[in-house]
Motif scaffolding. Structure first.
Motif, mmCIF file in Angstrom:
data_model
loop_
_atom_site.group_PDB
_atom_site.id
_atom_site.type_symbol
_atom_site.label_atom_id
_atom_site.label_comp_id
_atom_site.label_asym_id
_atom_site.label_seq_id
_atom_site.Cartn_x
_atom_site.Cartn_y
_atom_site.Cartn_z
ATOM 1 N N VAL A 213 0.844 -1.197 0.000
ATOM 2 C CA VAL A 213 0.000 0.000 0.000
ATOM 3 C C VAL A 213 0.879 1.246 0.000
ATOM 4 N N GLY A 214 0.276 2.349 -0.458
ATOM 5 C CA GLY A 214 0.965 3.637 -0.417
ATOM 6 C C GLY A 214 2.166 3.734 -1.325
ATOM 7 N N PHE A 215 2.227 2.889 -2.388
ATOM 8 C CA PHE A 215 3.405 2.951 -3.253
ATOM 9 C C PHE A 215 3.398 4.260 -4.044
ATOM 10 N N ASP A 216 4.571 4.903 -4.109
ATOM 11 C CA ASP A 216 4.695 6.185 -4.795
ATOM 12 C C ASP A 216 6.079 6.284 -5.406
ATOM 13 N N ALA A 217 6.123 6.715 -6.690
ATOM 14 C CA ALA A 217 7.375 7.026 -7.366
ATOM 15 C C ALA A 217 7.377 8.536 -7.587
ATOM 16 N N TYR A 218 8.393 9.230 -7.097
ATOM 17 C CA TYR A 218 8.384 10.694 -7.133
ATOM 18 C C TYR A 218 9.816 11.205 -7.271
ATOM 19 N N PRO A 219 10.018 12.469 -7.753
ATOM 20 C CA PRO A 219 8.991 13.432 -8.158
ATOM 21 C C PRO A 219 8.432 13.101 -9.539
ATOM 22 N N GLU A 220 7.371 13.791 -9.916
ATOM 23 C CA GLU A 220 6.758 13.584 -11.221
ATOM 24 C C GLU A 220 6.206 14.908 -11.724
ATOM 25 N N PRO A 221 6.679 15.431 -12.853
ATOM 26 C CA PRO A 221 7.703 14.836 -13.721
ATOM 27 C C PRO A 221 9.090 14.987 -13.123
ATOM 28 N N VAL A 222 10.068 14.319 -13.769
ATOM 29 C CA VAL A 222 11.436 14.362 -13.287
ATOM 30 C C VAL A 222 12.367 14.593 -14.473
ATOM 31 N N ASP A 223 13.433 15.342 -14.254
ATOM 32 C CA ASP A 223 14.418 15.562 -15.320
ATOM 33 C C ASP A 223 15.201 14.285 -15.587
ATOM 34 N N GLY A 225 18.044 11.875 -15.909
ATOM 35 C CA GLY A 225 19.310 11.841 -15.192
ATOM 36 C C GLY A 225 19.199 12.160 -13.722
ATOM 37 N N ASP A 226 18.055 12.716 -13.293
ATOM 38 C CA ASP A 226 17.860 12.986 -11.874
ATOM 39 C C ASP A 226 17.457 11.706 -11.143
ATOM 40 N N ARG A 227 17.446 11.775 -9.835
ATOM 41 C CA ARG A 227 17.098 10.613 -9.026
ATOM 42 C C ARG A 227 15.608 10.549 -8.764
ATOM 43 N N ARG A 264 13.502 -5.556 -13.391
ATOM 44 C CA ARG A 264 13.885 -5.166 -12.035
ATOM 45 C C ARG A 264 14.979 -4.115 -12.101
ATOM 46 N N VAL A 265 14.809 -3.038 -11.350
ATOM 47 C CA VAL A 265 15.769 -1.944 -11.350
ATOM 48 C C VAL A 265 16.507 -1.848 -10.013
ATOM 49 N N THR A 266 15.762 -1.918 -8.932
ATOM 50 C CA THR A 266 16.365 -1.801 -7.607
ATOM 51 C C THR A 266 15.447 -2.483 -6.601
ATOM 52 N N GLY A 267 15.691 -2.302 -5.331
ATOM 53 C CA GLY A 267 14.868 -2.919 -4.302
ATOM 54 C C GLY A 267 15.309 -2.472 -2.923
ATOM 55 N N ASP A 268 14.587 -2.963 -1.930
ATOM 56 C CA ASP A 268 14.905 -2.624 -0.549
ATOM 57 C C ASP A 268 14.316 -3.685 0.357
ATOM 58 N N ARG A 269 14.840 -3.778 1.557
ATOM 59 C CA ARG A 269 14.288 -4.683 2.568
ATOM 60 C C ARG A 269 13.437 -3.859 3.526
ATOM 61 N N PHE A 276 9.348 0.597 3.082
ATOM 62 C CA PHE A 276 10.562 0.470 2.282
ATOM 63 C C PHE A 276 10.785 1.759 1.499
ATOM 64 N N TRP A 277 12.073 2.016 1.187
ATOM 65 C CA TRP A 277 12.483 3.162 0.395
ATOM 66 C C TRP A 277 13.550 2.688 -0.581
ATOM 67 N N ALA A 278 13.579 3.277 -1.771
ATOM 68 C CA ALA A 278 14.613 2.955 -2.746
ATOM 69 C C ALA A 278 14.744 4.126 -3.711
ATOM 70 N N GLY A 279 15.808 4.101 -4.510
ATOM 71 C CA GLY A 279 16.033 5.173 -5.470
ATOM 72 C C GLY A 279 16.615 4.628 -6.756
ATOM 73 N N ALA A 280 16.443 5.377 -7.845
ATOM 74 C CA ALA A 280 16.990 4.988 -9.141
ATOM 75 C C ALA A 280 17.109 6.235 -10.005
ATOM 76 N N THR A 281 17.945 6.143 -11.041
ATOM 77 C CA THR A 281 18.136 7.260 -11.954
ATOM 78 C C THR A 281 17.059 7.242 -13.029
ATOM 79 N N ALA A 282 16.422 8.385 -13.269
ATOM 80 C CA ALA A 282 15.363 8.485 -14.265
ATOM 81 C C ALA A 282 15.973 8.565 -15.656
#
Length: 419
Positions: A213-223, A225-227, A264-269, A276-282
């Motif tokens: 629940v509460g899954f969110d990918a942000y910011p949106e939009p994103v430049d 090369g940004d995270r 699959r790009v990344t993940g977290d425990r 959980f929190w994770a990050g990736a390059t846009a």
């Protein structure tokens, strides 16, 4: 006349021997005639044996009957006194034929699937047949489904089901424990009872459901090369509702616009509360989601998808170049604890520039520059400041830049401190 048994009942292919007896007084001879059902004018004699009881004589005869003897028979008993006199009695008795119940059997019985989770529904089916010049489907009959749990000895009633015209039956039941299933036919006047073979079904503990629940990918939009950042909460169904599931791996998957493939790009425990929190390059626009593969006792799950639009970054605003010139640290050498003075000029497009400029020092033998103080350039760009000297080393001015101007730094100047 006594007839035993009475009535005479013949079952199926069996034979029954009946005893006929009567008593006389003063008779030296007796006879017994039996006449079968139908248009028969003369009876058949039955051999008699006599036994005396005082003045009375007991006459007894026997005859065997089978299924062909069915019907109402007549008898005639005659006693002779030895002087030409006789006395007789007559009557009837019945021979009944009871049909033998046919054999039955339950074939092709099965309970499936063989492995289920507790509380799942399973199918039980089979066919009831009766022996009538060959095995035939036995329709319109009630069949009982029974179950024996592993570790027990007794079968218990679960449900009943009626057979179709061809003898087939099928129903669905709930599997609560590992054990054996079978079908039972109780029999009736026409067919004997029967029991099917057993079929085992293994029941495993039901896995708990999970959800993200509460899954969110942000910011949106994103430049580009940004995270991008991802967050959400993994929960599992517990005795008190949905609870955070800790210590489990959650994968972050991406599907680019126009593609059908998730990667699959990344993940977290997950943490103690399931978050959980994770990050990736846009890199490109598309859809993101979180996936939990499941673990022992907990089913896997997937979050809703969240689309993020990736845009080309806005070019930085145009800035002017700066220069730090004419830097000088003096006197050289300088005595320990005495003031060391610094001067220089900050120029932008060839003219003086007023701004804050920092003074940095690199001690002799060190590889790390240290911030010392900040001073301001004048409107003409001139710089002047002073500090007490305690160590030999290099000095320089650093301008960090501002919203209109790029930063720069001066050349460095070595000053020896003497005692």
């Amino acid at each position: 006349m006594d007839v035993s048994p009475s009535p005479i009942v013949v079952t199926g292919d069996q034979q029954v021997t009946a005893t006929f007896s009567f008593s006389t007084k003063g008779a030296g001879k007796a006879e017994l005639q039996l006449k079968p059902p139908g248009d028969v004018s003369v009876g058949s004699p039955i051999d008699l044996t006599a036994s005396s009881h005082g003045q009375w004589t007991r006459w007894t005869g026997k005859k065997t009957f089978d299924a062909k003897s069915e019907g109402r028979w007549s008898f005639l008993a005659i006693a002779h006194d030895g002087q030409g006199g006789e006395k007789s009695t007559d009557g009837t008795f019945a021979v009944d034929v009871k049909k033998t119940a046919a054999d039955s059997r339950i074939v092709d019985f099965g309970a499936h699937p063989d492995l289920v989770s507790k509380g799942d529904r399973i199918s039980v089916s089979g066919r009831l047949q009766v022996e009538r010049s060959g095995w035939q489907g036995y329709g319109g009959q009630r069949v009982t489904i029974t179950f024996r749990e592993q570790g027990t000895d007794a079968y218990r009633h679960i449900t009943t089901v009626d057979t179709s015209r061809s003898g087939w039956f099928a129903t669905r039941v709930t599997a609560e424990a590992t054990g054996w299933w079978r079908a039972e036919f109780g029999g009736n006047a026409d067919a004997k009872s029967s029991v099917s073979d057993t079929d085992r079904v293994d029941v495993k503990a039901r896995s708990r459901d999970s959800r993200i629940v509460g899954f969110d990918a942000y910011p949106e939009p994103v430049d580009k090369g940004d995270r991008l950042a991802f967050r959400g909460t993994l929960q599992a169904e517990g005795s008190h509702g949905w609870e955070g599931l800790s210590g489990e791996r959650v994968a972050i998957l991406f599907r680019a616009d126009g593609s059908s493939r998730w990667e699959r790009v990344t993940g977290d425990r997950t943490g103690r509360d399931g978050r959980f929190w994770a990050g990736a390059t846009a890199q490109t626009s598309g859809w993101w989601r979180a996936v939990f593969e499941g673990t022992r006792g907990v089913e896997g799950s997937s979050s809703d998808s969240d689309r993020v639009r990736v845009v080309k970054p806005t070019p930085p605003p145009s800035k002017d170049k700066s220069r730090l010139v004419s830097f000088n640290a003096y006197p050289e050498p300088v005595k320990y604890g005495k003031y060391l003075r610094f001067r220089g000029a900050l120029l932008v497009d060839g003219g003086g520039y007023e701004a804050k400029v920092a003074l940095y020092f690199l001690p002799k033998g060190s590889s790390k520059w240290k911030y010392v103080k900040t001073t301001n350039s004048t409107g003409s760009g001139k710089l002047y400041t002073k500090v007490k000297a305690y160590k030999s080393g290099y000095w320089k001015f650093v301008f960090s830049g501002d919203e209109d101007t790029y930063g720069s730094q001066s050349g460095r100047d070595y000053v020896r401190v003497k005692r």
